[in-house]
Each structure stands twice: as C-alpha cells, then as structure tokens.
Design an enzyme around this catalytic site. Structure first.
Site, PDB file in Angstrom:
ATOM      1  N   CYS A 140       0.939  -1.137   0.027  1.00 36.34           N
ATOM      2  CA  CYS A 140      -0.058   0.220   0.095  1.00 36.34           C
ATOM      3  C   CYS A 140       0.863   1.328  -0.027  1.00 36.34           C
ATOM      4  O   CYS A 140       0.193   2.421  -0.308  1.00 36.34           O
ATOM      5  CB  CYS A 140      -0.902  -0.157   1.335  1.00 36.34           C
ATOM      6  N   HIS A 281      -4.278   6.877   2.099  1.00 32.83           N
ATOM      7  CA  HIS A 281      -4.403   5.333   1.584  1.00 32.83           C
ATOM      8  C   HIS A 281      -5.920   5.067   2.246  1.00 32.83           C
ATOM      9  O   HIS A 281      -5.907   5.277   3.316  1.00 32.83           O
ATOM     10  CB  HIS A 281      -3.325   4.663   2.071  1.00 32.83           C
ATOM     11  N   ASN A 311     -10.205  -1.108  -1.164  1.00 31.46           N
ATOM     12  CA  ASN A 311      -8.708  -0.981  -0.750  1.00 31.46           C
ATOM     13  C   ASN A 311      -7.981  -1.499  -2.257  1.00 31.46           C
ATOM     14  O   ASN A 311      -7.978  -2.680  -2.287  1.00 31.46           O
ATOM     15  CB  ASN A 311      -8.343  -1.840   0.486  1.00 31.46           C
TER      16      ASN A 311
END
Ligand code: UT7
Length: 354
Positions: A140, A281, A311
C-alpha cells in the site's frame, strides 16, 4: 614518524580536485500531471455475498466499502494495462511525451509477470525510449515511497522528469472463501509525472519513510508451504493468496496513521490546520475517521473513495490524488499531505507545497 609529504588518507578532501560530486542546485519539483485507471468489472457487496458468507450491511459498517473493481481478463484488463493507461493519462495532463521521461517507477506487488518489471513494459507501451524503469514492492506504500524517491532524484538534479505509478490487482491473489480478506480489496491504478520547477519553494517539505519487517506475518502472500509462519493455520491458508491478520493490521494502521501525520507535521513545523488536503491510503473508512477526529480534519479536506473502489493497495493514494486533481480541488501553492501504510509492515508520508 610517518611520512606525510605525499598524498595520504589524511589529506583534506578539498585537495582531491576533480573528483568531488557536483554542487547540488536548489530546484523545485512539481506534479505536472496525474492520471488513473479502474477496471470495468464492478463487484458489489451483494455479489460477494453470493460467493462467501457475508452481507452488504456488515461490509459497509466495518469498512465503508459498497463496491470495488476487478480486472476483466476477457477485455485485456491487467496490471500492465492499468499502469500503462494511468501513466498515459498523467502524461497527457502534463502535456508531455513518454520520451521526455528519464525514469519510470512502478509501485506494485501484483505484477502480471515477475520479469521483466512492469515499469519496463509500460515504457515499451508508451514509447519511453531508454528511460530507466524499475518496480518497487511496498504494497500500500507503492505510490508514496516512489513519490519521495522521485522527488529527491529531481531535487538533486540527477533526473528531470519521472513517471511514477501505483497499481495493484490484488483480486487476482484473493481467496474468495476467506471473507475476512476478500471483501476489502479491489483493483486500480494511478500515476503522476514529476518534473523540475524553477520555483525552489515547490516540492516536498517533509517526508517520513519507515518499515518494520518483524510485522510481515500480519499480511503476506505465501507461494509455498514452508513460507507459512508458525502460528498461522495451515489448513485454511491457500497458497498464492493474500493472508491477513485483520485485527493486528487494523491496530497497527490506526496508530501508525496518526503518528505519521503528527511526525510529518512536526518535521515541517506546521499544524494540521495549515494542510489544505490530505491524500490518504484508503484501507478502511473507520481508520480514516479515527485520524480525522484526532486532528480535527474536516471531511472536505480528507477525500474518501473507498466506498466505490475498496482498498486498491498501491493504487489507492494516486486514485484519490487524480480524483482531486480532476475536480480542481488541488491548486498550485496548496499544502498537501500524502499518507500510506501497509504490508511489510511499511509506512510513509510526503508533505508538499504543490
Ligand atoms: O491496506 C492495508 C492493509 N489492510 C488493512 O488496513 C485492513 C485492516 N483491518 C480491517 O480493516 C478489519 O480488521 C477487517 C475489515 C478486515 C475486519 O473487521 P473487524 O471489525 O476487525 O472484524 P473481525 O475480524 O474482528 O471479525 C468480527 C466478526 C467475526 O465473527 P465472530 O468471531 O465475532 O463471531 C468474524 O468472523 O465478524 C466476522 N466476519 C465477518 N462477518 C461477515 C469477518 N469477516 C466477515 C465478513 N462478513 N466479511
């Protein structure tokens, strides 16, 4: 007594003329353009509930996600395609050609092929000539790590224009029997083109780049059985698929996200109120809400798109960035903070005057 008449290890550095590194010019760095690409296939919570025991209400309450996207292989959608299209759009927004780039960095952990790097394939697709190209594996953090690396390479003058991409196609490595993980992730990519700018006040004001490899067992993708760490249930672990200790990652993420923001603000010597936009994020809406509450960040300063895309790992931050750029919500001179955290464990931030 030692002879000091000839050149020796004790000679002053200045005396070694001709081999000193060049003086570093003070130059600014600008985000010249951004782009993003999502795959066409929409996976709603209800669709997931038809393959695994879950439901729309649970997913929305625990994560804020309504739907996410998945690559449709029959349409040629892949990690490479997402990367290429997002950088193509970023170059168009910057009014530049790929041949003007001297480096492409692709942040991804879900390449279609391990070799060559996706960055090389993107360079070939876009006609980037002999621009250097490499992939950076940071889950990420796969956009914010490259953002900091690219910024510094331009700042010190070794590079003039760099294309950075954050992309993941995590749906290809999900076990759709594992409801604790499969509901969270979607595919997507975003990119930015960074260039040198004559105004030295533009660019990164402060950055934090960290990792703690001892936490790797909380989020990992085992290829073979021997890679499964002790304490993880082998009978429910599907090889090749992402394994996550959701509770542990959640705890890490809530704390780290807030510490990151605090540390970055301290480094830059500014307050949270002075930041115009937070580009964060999107791992779970509850994690974003907790940070907003602690720092008193109004909703309009922290854009949320997890409801529509889930996500997307490395794609997450640049997808938010591109949405904000397209909506005209990031303007020259604004103070923008990028924040990411994820598998590794890794965490990173970048505070910019854009
Ligand atoms: O991008 C960076 C990496 N990832 C993250 O940041 C993710 C961090 N973690 C999370 O977002 C959350 O931990 C999850 C969304 C993954 C899970 O939410 P949670 O509130 O931590 O749920 P839980 O794992 O504590 O499970 C609570 C209950 C359990 O049932 P029991 O034991 O209480 O009866 C689970 O079995 O919810 C159950 N459960 C589900 N129920 C319906 C777990 N997943 C699901 C599901 N649908 N999909």
């Amino acid at each position: 007594m030692a002879d000091t008449s000839s050149s020796s290890a004790h000679a002053p550095v200045q005396a070694v003329s001709g081999i000193m590194p060049p003086a570093i010019p003070v130059r600014g760095v600008r985000i010249a353009g951004t782009g993003s690409q999502l795959p066409s296939k929409v996976i709603s919570n209800d669709l997931l509930a038809s393959v695994v025991q879950t439901n729309d209400e649970w997913i929305q309450q625990r994560t804020g996600i309504r739907e996410r996207r998945m690559c449709d292989r029959s349409k040629g959608e892949s990690n490479r395609w997402l990367c290429t299209e997002s950088l193509r759009k970023a170059l168009a927004a910057a009014n530049m050609k790929a041949s003007e780039l001297d480096l492409i960095i692709c942040g991804t952990i879900s390449q279609d092929m391990r070799c060559p790097s996706t960055a090389c394939l993107v360079a070939a697709d876009l006609g980037a000539g002999t621009a250097a190209a490499w992939d950076l594996g940071a889950a990420c953090c796969g956009f914010v790590y490259p953002l900091n690396v690219a910024h510094d390479l331009i700042r010190v003058g070794t590079h003039k224009a760099i294309g950075i991409i954050g992309c993941d196609t995590i749906t290809a490595i999900l076990d759709y029997h594992n409801r604790g993980v499969c509901i969270l992730f979607g595919d997507g990519a975003g990119a930015a083109v960074l260039v040198a700018d004559s105004d030295p006040s533009r660019g990164c004001l402060a950055q934090v780049n960290k990792a703690d490899g001892t936490g790797w067992t909380d989020l990992f993708q085992p290829a073979e059985e021997w890679q499964i760490p002790e304490g993880v249930d082998r009978t429910t672990t599907k090889l090749g698929c992402l394994q996550m200790n959701g509770k542990a990652v959640f705890k890490f993420a809530v704390g780290t996200f807030q510490e990151l923001i605090a540390e970055t603000l301290t480094k830059a010597g500014i307050s949270a109120e002075q930041v115009d936009v937070f580009v964060c994020h999107q791992s779970n809406a509850r994690i974003l809400d907790a940070a907003r509450e602690r720092f008193g960040i109004p909703p309009e300063k922290l854009h949320v798109n997890i409801d529509r895309v889930g996500n997307t790992s490395a794609g997450s931050v640049p997808l938010v960035l591109d949405e904000l750029m397209l909506a005209g919500k990031i303007k020259p001179g604004m103070i923008v903070m990028f924040v990411a955290f994820g598998a590794g464990l890794t965490w990173t931030s970048s505070l910019w005057r854009v």
